[in-house]
Design a protein around this motif. Structure first.
Motif, PDB file in Angstrom:
ATOM      1  N   GLU A 248     -15.753 -15.542 -45.138  1.00 33.96           N
ATOM      2  CA  GLU A 248     -16.687 -15.296 -46.233  1.00 33.96           C
ATOM      3  C   GLU A 248     -16.270 -14.148 -47.136  1.00 33.96           C
ATOM      4  OE1 GLU A 248     -20.564 -14.808 -44.562  1.00 33.96           O
ATOM      5  OE2 GLU A 248     -20.852 -16.968 -44.308  1.00 33.96           O
ATOM      6  N   THR A 249     -15.397 -13.282 -46.644  1.00 32.74           N
ATOM      7  CA  THR A 249     -14.993 -12.110 -47.412  1.00 32.74           C
ATOM      8  C   THR A 249     -13.478 -11.951 -47.389  1.00 32.74           C
ATOM      9  OG1 THR A 249     -15.110 -10.623 -45.499  1.00 32.74           O
ATOM     10  CG2 THR A 249     -17.136 -10.928 -46.788  1.00 32.74           C
ATOM     11  N   ARG A 250     -12.970 -11.239 -48.372  1.00 34.06           N
ATOM     12  CA  ARG A 250     -11.531 -10.965 -48.399  1.00 34.06           C
ATOM     13  C   ARG A 250     -11.131 -10.112 -47.198  1.00 34.06           C
ATOM     14  NH1 ARG A 250      -7.565  -9.885 -53.431  1.00 34.06           N
ATOM     15  NH2 ARG A 250      -5.768  -9.121 -52.253  1.00 34.06           N
ATOM     16  N   ALA A 251     -12.009  -9.192 -46.795  1.00 40.32           N
ATOM     17  CA  ALA A 251     -11.697  -8.340 -45.646  1.00 40.32           C
ATOM     18  C   ALA A 251     -11.464  -9.181 -44.389  1.00 40.32           C
ATOM     19  CB  ALA A 251     -12.829  -7.348 -45.416  1.00 40.32           C
ATOM     20  N   ALA A 252     -12.288 -10.209 -44.196  1.00 39.79           N
ATOM     21  CA  ALA A 252     -12.108 -11.080 -43.029  1.00 39.79           C
ATOM     22  C   ALA A 252     -10.807 -11.856 -43.131  1.00 39.79           C
ATOM     23  CB  ALA A 252     -13.299 -12.026 -42.914  1.00 39.79           C
ATOM     24  N   ALA A 253     -10.476 -12.349 -44.335  1.00 42.69           N
ATOM     25  CA  ALA A 253      -9.231 -13.095 -44.520  1.00 42.69           C
ATOM     26  C   ALA A 253      -8.019 -12.190 -44.305  1.00 42.69           C
ATOM     27  CB  ALA A 253      -9.204 -13.709 -45.913  1.00 42.69           C
ATOM     28  N   GLU A 254      -8.080 -10.964 -44.803  1.00 44.13           N
ATOM     29  CA  GLU A 254      -6.975 -10.026 -44.608  1.00 44.13           C
ATOM     30  C   GLU A 254      -6.793  -9.688 -43.132  1.00 44.13           C
ATOM     31  OE1 GLU A 254      -8.127  -6.858 -47.191  1.00 44.13           O
ATOM     32  OE2 GLU A 254      -6.990  -7.656 -48.906  1.00 44.13           O
ATOM     33  N   GLY A 278     -21.661 -18.110 -52.807  1.00 39.63           N
ATOM     34  CA  GLY A 278     -21.421 -16.754 -53.264  1.00 39.63           C
ATOM     35  C   GLY A 278     -20.434 -15.974 -52.419  1.00 39.63           C
ATOM     36  N   ASN A 279     -19.651 -16.667 -51.586  1.00 32.72           N
ATOM     37  CA  ASN A 279     -18.655 -15.994 -50.751  1.00 32.72           C
ATOM     38  C   ASN A 279     -17.372 -15.772 -51.544  1.00 32.72           C
ATOM     39  OD1 ASN A 279     -20.448 -15.999 -48.572  1.00 32.72           O
ATOM     40  ND2 ASN A 279     -19.763 -18.010 -47.888  1.00 32.72           N
ATOM     41  N   ALA A 280     -16.334 -15.346 -50.851  1.00 32.02           N
ATOM     42  CA  ALA A 280     -15.060 -15.042 -51.503  1.00 32.02           C
ATOM     43  C   ALA A 280     -14.517 -16.261 -52.244  1.00 32.02           C
ATOM     44  CB  ALA A 280     -14.050 -14.570 -50.462  1.00 32.02           C
ATOM     45  N   SER A 281     -13.860 -16.023 -53.366  1.00 31.19           N
ATOM     46  CA  SER A 281     -13.235 -17.095 -54.140  1.00 31.19           C
ATOM     47  C   SER A 281     -11.974 -17.565 -53.440  1.00 31.19           C
ATOM     48  CB  SER A 281     -12.891 -16.592 -55.547  1.00 31.19           C
ATOM     49  OG  SER A 281     -11.961 -17.445 -56.171  1.00 31.19           O
ATOM     50  N   ALA A 282     -11.888 -18.866 -53.170  1.00 31.42           N
ATOM     51  CA  ALA A 282     -10.691 -19.401 -52.522  1.00 31.42           C
ATOM     52  C   ALA A 282      -9.469 -19.213 -53.406  1.00 31.42           C
ATOM     53  CB  ALA A 282     -10.903 -20.880 -52.193  1.00 31.42           C
ATOM     54  N   LEU A 283      -9.631 -19.371 -54.707  1.00 33.79           N
ATOM     55  CA  LEU A 283      -8.492 -19.187 -55.617  1.00 33.79           C
ATOM     56  C   LEU A 283      -7.930 -17.771 -55.518  1.00 33.79           C
ATOM     57  CD1 LEU A 283      -9.640 -21.138 -58.788  1.00 33.79           C
ATOM     58  CD2 LEU A 283      -7.527 -21.530 -57.517  1.00 33.79           C
ATOM     59  N   GLU A 284      -8.809 -16.797 -55.454  1.00 29.72           N
ATOM     60  CA  GLU A 284      -8.343 -15.417 -55.347  1.00 29.72           C
ATOM     61  C   GLU A 284      -7.641 -15.179 -54.011  1.00 29.72           C
ATOM     62  OE1 GLU A 284     -11.615 -12.822 -56.074  1.00 29.72           O
ATOM     63  OE2 GLU A 284     -11.897 -13.491 -58.154  1.00 29.72           O
ATOM     64  N   LEU A 285      -8.157 -15.772 -52.956  1.00 29.65           N
ATOM     65  CA  LEU A 285      -7.512 -15.613 -51.651  1.00 29.65           C
ATOM     66  C   LEU A 285      -6.152 -16.311 -51.627  1.00 29.65           C
ATOM     67  CD1 LEU A 285     -10.533 -16.060 -49.187  1.00 29.65           C
ATOM     68  CD2 LEU A 285      -9.536 -13.947 -50.083  1.00 29.65           C
ATOM     69  N   ILE A 286      -6.062 -17.484 -52.235  1.00 31.69           N
ATOM     70  CA  ILE A 286      -4.777 -18.189 -52.306  1.00 31.69           C
ATOM     71  C   ILE A 286      -3.763 -17.352 -53.074  1.00 31.69           C
ATOM     72  CG2 ILE A 286      -3.619 -20.211 -53.316  1.00 31.69           C
ATOM     73  CD1 ILE A 286      -6.229 -21.776 -52.708  1.00 31.69           C
TER      74      ILE A 286
END
Length: 381
Positions: A248-254, A278-286
């Motif tokens: 749900e967040t960039r912190a979790a993905a990182e 309203g969670n993290a943008s997948a495009l931004e994470l990609i």
């Protein structure tokens, strides 16, 4: 029935990039030399078949309306046809095992697993099953282990969808009445059940440690769903759940990337340009390199569309983008025999009309799962 033939004249997305050479197949696998009848596919592109690591869009097929839960087998078959038209050659059907009841309850989950087992041998595509286990449904954990072993389920993810903030205050969650009716419960009884599940929170960590160990002993791949922060991802990693679905967040993905965990994001998030919650943008994470696979989530056409969207927006080149829906998810699921177009691998492929970008045909294990329009005339000619 697997085809023996050579496809020529098309662009072929090989592991190293686009090539113009022929693509041959026989006995369900790709060959290193031309064989069988030759089919001219000028004007078309051939790409690896889509490996969908998580999709629950089948719910609307097996239960099209409230109470219409009697024919899951027909629903699974209809869903298989839809997925083939979307270019999906390997599909992981993500079935809830939840306190929500109804089509997300344990009893219906077993019906779906049995239906998939009956339908899977009759369709070309590879239908696989995922059990989505609600973390607070502790009294069913023994049953979960038995069902996983009996049904050959090799992928389990953990969710926690209880509205803890509301329940901690003793307040009724939003939409409680509708949720209760879907589950066949009286709203007051449903609310009491939620409060009881919430109250068992202190028991949950130990129970999760135990069930994760049991499932790993059965050879099951484990993942977590909707990680909110680095701490939750670390807790799941410690239990052996090495796939992070839809952080749900960039912190979790990182945190997942730093820990060497696989990251699955939702393709609809890419297509929409944002999360519907309203969670993290997948495009931004990609763009940040925090994605290994894109999954259909609730919409089967989205993986192919999401890969194309990444190219249109200049986030990734086409070959790298397509890996997120083919090679990437295959690797996360331990399926080394697919996800790429190379000799000796499964003949799982998608044929795309170059002028329009539309998917024209899908072959699974060398057998036709979907074919439409002008490309059908090429095969029949």
């Amino acid at each position: 029935m697997p085809l023996r033939m050579t496809l020529q004249g098309a662009r072929v997305m090989r592991p190293g990039g686009w090539e113009d050479g022929p693509l041959a197949m026989a006995e369900g696998v790709l060959c290193d030399a031309p064989t069988g009848r030759h089919v001219d596919l000028q004007g078309f592109d051939i790409l690896p078949g889509i490996v969908d690591a998580h999709g629950d869009g089948f719910e609307r097929h097996v239960a099209p309306r409230r109470g219409a839960l009697r024919e899951p087998e027909a629903g699974v078959l209809a869903c298989a046809h839809e997925m083939a038209a979307a270019g999906i050659t390997t599909a992981v059907l993500a079935q809830f095992w939840s306190w929500e009841g109804g089509l997300r309850g344990p009893d219906f989950a077993e019906d779906v697993f049995d239906a998939v087992a009956r339908v899977a041998p009759t369709v070309p595509m590879d239908l696989r099953m995922q059990l989505r286990l609600e973390t607070h449904l502790l009294d069913t954990f023994d049953r979960v282990a038995e069902v996983v072993a009996r049904c050959g389920i090799d992928y389990v993810v953990f969710n926690d969808h209880l509205p803890h903030d509301r329940l901690a205050e003793g307040r009724r969650p939003p939409r409680l009445t509708g949720q209760a009716l879907k589950s066949g419960r009286n709203p007051e009884a449903h609310f009491r059940m939620l409060l009881e599940l919430h109250a068992r929170g202190p028991e949950v960590p130990g129970a999760l440690d135990e069930i994760c160990a049991r499932l790993q002993g059965l050879g099951v791949t484990l993942g977590s769903h909707d990680d909110r922060d680095a701490e939750s991802r670390a807790a799941w990693r410690a239990r052996g759940a090495r796939l992070a679905e839809f952080p749900e967040t960039r912190a979790a993905a990182e945190a997942a990337r730093q820990g060497g965990d696989g990251i699955v994001l939702g393709a609809p998030n890419v297509v929409r340009g944002a999360s519907h919650k309203g969670n993290a943008s997948a495009l931004e994470l990609i763009e940040a390199g925090l994605c290994d696979a894109l999954a259909s989530d609730y919409h089967y056409p989205s993986p192919a569309r999401a890969a194309r969207r990444c190219v249109e927006l200049g986030v990734l080149d086409e070959v790298v983008a397509w890996r997120l829906v083919s090679e990437g998810p295959a690797r996360l699921l331990g399926l080394s025999d697919r996800g790429r177009l190379a000799p000796g691998l499964r003949a799982d492929l998608v044929i795309r009309e170059r002028a329009t970008g539309r998917l024209a045909a899908t072959l699974c294990g060398g057998a036709v799962a979907f074919m439409s329009g002008a490309v059908a005339a090429r095969f029949l000619g």
